[in-house]
Scaffold this motif. Structure first.
Motif, PDB file in Angstrom:
ATOM      1  N   MET A  39       0.598  -0.588   0.000  1.00 28.30           N
ATOM      2  CA  MET A  39       0.000   0.000   0.000  1.00 28.30           C
ATOM      3  C   MET A  39       0.742   0.729   0.000  1.00 28.30           C
ATOM      4  SD  MET A  39      -2.660   0.186   1.290  1.00 28.30           S
ATOM      5  CE  MET A  39      -2.807   0.130   1.156  1.00 28.30           C
ATOM      6  N   PRO A  40       2.030  -0.403  -1.555  1.00 29.21           N
ATOM      7  CA  PRO A  40       2.053   0.070  -1.153  1.00 29.21           C
ATOM      8  C   PRO A  40       2.415   1.174  -0.574  1.00 29.21           C
ATOM      9  CG  PRO A  40       1.155  -1.190  -1.948  1.00 29.21           C
ATOM     10  CD  PRO A  40       1.405  -1.351  -2.275  1.00 29.21           C
ATOM     11  N   PRO A  82       5.514   3.536  -4.124  1.00 26.46           N
ATOM     12  CA  PRO A  82       6.577   3.621  -5.132  1.00 26.46           C
ATOM     13  C   PRO A  82       7.023   2.261  -5.659  1.00 26.46           C
ATOM     14  CG  PRO A  82       7.422   4.151  -2.951  1.00 26.46           C
ATOM     15  CD  PRO A  82       5.934   4.110  -2.830  1.00 26.46           C
ATOM     16  N   GLY A  83       6.818   1.195  -4.873  1.00 28.23           N
ATOM     17  CA  GLY A  83       7.229  -0.128  -5.320  1.00 28.23           C
ATOM     18  C   GLY A  83       6.077  -0.991  -5.789  1.00 28.23           C
ATOM     19  N   TRP A  84       4.999  -0.377  -6.289  1.00 27.51           N
ATOM     20  CA  TRP A  84       3.791  -1.154  -6.595  1.00 27.51           C
ATOM     21  C   TRP A  84       4.003  -2.149  -7.731  1.00 27.51           C
ATOM     22  CZ3 TRP A  84       0.768  -1.086 -11.107  1.00 27.51           C
ATOM     23  CH2 TRP A  84       1.100  -0.115 -12.059  1.00 27.51           C
ATOM     24  N   GLU A  85       4.841  -1.822  -8.702  1.00 26.85           N
ATOM     25  CA  GLU A  85       5.101  -2.765  -9.796  1.00 26.85           C
ATOM     26  C   GLU A  85       5.845  -3.998  -9.294  1.00 26.85           C
ATOM     27  OE1 GLU A  85       5.930  -0.330 -13.735  1.00 26.85           O
ATOM     28  OE2 GLU A  85       6.882   0.612 -12.004  1.00 26.85           O
ATOM     29  N   VAL A  86       6.783  -3.784  -8.401  1.00 23.21           N
ATOM     30  CA  VAL A  86       7.514  -4.895  -7.805  1.00 23.21           C
ATOM     31  C   VAL A  86       6.565  -5.750  -6.971  1.00 23.21           C
ATOM     32  CG1 VAL A  86       9.422  -5.515  -6.274  1.00 23.21           C
ATOM     33  CG2 VAL A  86       9.621  -3.519  -7.773  1.00 23.21           C
ATOM     34  N   ASP A  88      -8.048 -10.273  -2.000  1.00 18.75           N
ATOM     35  CA  ASP A  88      -7.798 -11.120  -0.840  1.00 18.75           C
ATOM     36  C   ASP A  88      -6.629 -10.565  -0.029  1.00 18.75           C
ATOM     37  OD1 ASP A  88      -9.734 -13.099  -1.675  1.00 18.75           O
ATOM     38  OD2 ASP A  88      -8.291 -13.640  -3.242  1.00 18.75           O
ATOM     39  N   MET A  89      -5.720  -9.892  -0.717  1.00 20.44           N
ATOM     40  CA  MET A  89      -4.591  -9.273  -0.028  1.00 20.44           C
ATOM     41  C   MET A  89      -4.238  -7.969  -0.727  1.00 20.44           C
ATOM     42  SD  MET A  89      -1.470 -11.840  -1.081  1.00 20.44           S
ATOM     43  CE  MET A  89      -0.878 -11.947  -2.772  1.00 20.44           C
ATOM     44  N   HIS A  90      -3.865  -7.000   0.077  1.00 17.39           N
ATOM     45  CA  HIS A  90      -3.488  -5.671  -0.416  1.00 17.39           C
ATOM     46  C   HIS A  90      -1.991  -5.533  -0.196  1.00 17.39           C
ATOM     47  CE1 HIS A  90      -3.381  -1.518  -1.351  1.00 17.39           C
ATOM     48  NE2 HIS A  90      -4.638  -1.226  -1.068  1.00 17.39           N
ATOM     49  N   MET A  91      -1.255  -5.444  -1.296  1.00 16.84           N
ATOM     50  CA  MET A  91       0.203  -5.432  -1.221  1.00 16.84           C
ATOM     51  C   MET A  91       0.726  -4.078  -0.749  1.00 16.84           C
ATOM     52  SD  MET A  91       0.756  -8.508  -2.316  1.00 16.84           S
ATOM     53  CE  MET A  91       2.501  -8.620  -2.773  1.00 16.84           C
ATOM     54  N   GLY A  92       1.925  -4.114  -0.115  1.00 19.38           N
ATOM     55  CA  GLY A  92       2.659  -2.880   0.134  1.00 19.38           C
ATOM     56  C   GLY A  92       2.483  -2.230   1.481  1.00 19.38           C
ATOM     57  N   PHE A  93       2.342  -3.022   2.557  1.00 18.57           N
ATOM     58  CA  PHE A  93       2.174  -2.439   3.885  1.00 18.57           C
ATOM     59  C   PHE A  93       3.381  -2.725   4.776  1.00 18.57           C
ATOM     60  CE2 PHE A  93      -2.043  -2.186   2.315  1.00 18.57           C
ATOM     61  CZ  PHE A  93      -2.665  -1.174   3.021  1.00 18.57           C
ATOM     62  N   LYS A  94       3.858  -1.687   5.419  1.00 20.42           N
ATOM     63  CA  LYS A  94       4.998  -1.824   6.332  1.00 20.42           C
ATOM     64  C   LYS A  94       4.591  -2.618   7.570  1.00 20.42           C
ATOM     65  CE  LYS A  94       7.052   2.591   4.933  1.00 20.42           C
ATOM     66  NZ  LYS A  94       5.970   3.062   4.053  1.00 20.42           N
ATOM     67  N   LEU A  95       5.443  -3.477   8.032  1.00 18.56           N
ATOM     68  CA  LEU A  95       5.168  -4.290   9.210  1.00 18.56           C
ATOM     69  C   LEU A  95       5.555  -3.501  10.461  1.00 18.56           C
ATOM     70  CD1 LEU A  95       5.060  -6.416   6.918  1.00 18.56           C
ATOM     71  CD2 LEU A  95       5.948  -8.056   8.562  1.00 18.56           C
TER      72      LEU A  95
END
Length: 284
Positions: free
Chosen positions: A1-2, A64-68, A110-117
């Protein structure tokens, strides 16, 4: 997200929502409403989907890394013998209400990519997968004379993305420094603003999410002169990045975690990062 941020505790965080940190309203995770399941328009019309042969995932171009992240999600789907189905989030604003993430997970992914842990940074109606990579907050400069943060002269100007763990660490360090030796830290609303201030010469250093510099250098020729320096005397600030899921998707989350572990072990994730020359490393 992300990095944009969909959560109150994620000021500055990814989506990449890597996110793109996702900027959010000033609500503390200690407040009851943070943990309440939000309302999504028309949620009573959303039932269990019948097609279980697909892995639906969301990516957000504000990350910024959404393509990855998208390439990694495709690999996860392949490892689970599922067909990947991508949903690209569209929005013209930087800040999103937490309800937006909930609605996306109900309707589209089902999952949203790009979230910091970030520990304790998420509401109880959600959880995150294991990290599929980890990356840093970076000190960036255009000056060839600077090799580390400590080389900056007293009074030097630092533009730091507001509210990130790296920003808080910097502020704490500056507070402990003698006044005569301190640098000046200027809070910036986004990583993009911090980097733009650096290119314009308004600040001497920018403290940003490393993927934001990567994305800028791919599209802006003026960013070619920018480079990362060592954070010394501060330690490196590193965060893992994973995918957000609804907390009732326990079985799928376990399967996704196992797929990420397998893709990490067999070199698939490293290959994806290398193909994009992306500034991140795979978590063992």
């Amino acid at each position: 997200m992300p990095v944009t941020c969909l959560f109150p505790r994620l000021i500055g965080a990814v989506l990449s929502l890597a996110t793109v940190v996702l900027l959010c309203p000033p609500v503390s995770a200690d407040e009851p409403e943070f943990f309440d399941v939000p309302f999504a328009d028309g949620q009573w019309n959303i039932g269990r989907r019948l097609d279980e042969s697909k892995l639906r995932y969301c990516v957000d171009p504000r990350d910024p890394g959404w393509e990855v992240a998208g390439a990694i999600a495709d690999a996860i789907a392949g490892a689970l013998l599922l067909e990947p189905e991508r949903y690209v989030v569209t929005s013209e604003i930087v800040s999103e209400d937490i309800t937006k993430a909930y609605e996306l997970l109900l309707k589209h992914c089902d999952m949203h990519m790009g979230f910091k842990l970030i520990p304790d940074g998420y509401a109880t109606w959600s959880f995150l997968t294991r990290p599929y990579f980890e990356t840093d907050y970076a000190f960036v400069t255009a000056s060839p004379a600077l090799e580390k943060l400590g080389d900056l002269e007293p009074g030097g100007k630092i533009g730091a993305t507001l509210g990130t763990s790296a920003h808080l660490r910097l502020v704490s360090y500056l507070t402990a420094m003698p006044v005569a030796d301190r640098w000046s830290a200027f809070p910036m609303g986004t990583n993009t603003q911090a980097l733009a201030s650096l290119v314009a010469g308004t600040v001497d250093l920018a403290l940003v999410w490393a993927p934001s510099l990567w994305a800028m250098q791919r599209s802006d020729p003026n960013a070619a002169k920018l480079h990362v320096i060592a954070p010394a005397p501060l330690p490196q600030t590193t965060l893992g990045v994973g995918a957000l899921m609804l907390s009732n998707q326990t079985f799928l989350r376990t399967a996704v975690d196992e797929a990420i572990a397998a893709l990490s072990a067999d070199g698939t994730l490293v290959g994806i990062l290398d193909s994009y020359e992306f500034p991140a490393s795979v978590v063992p």
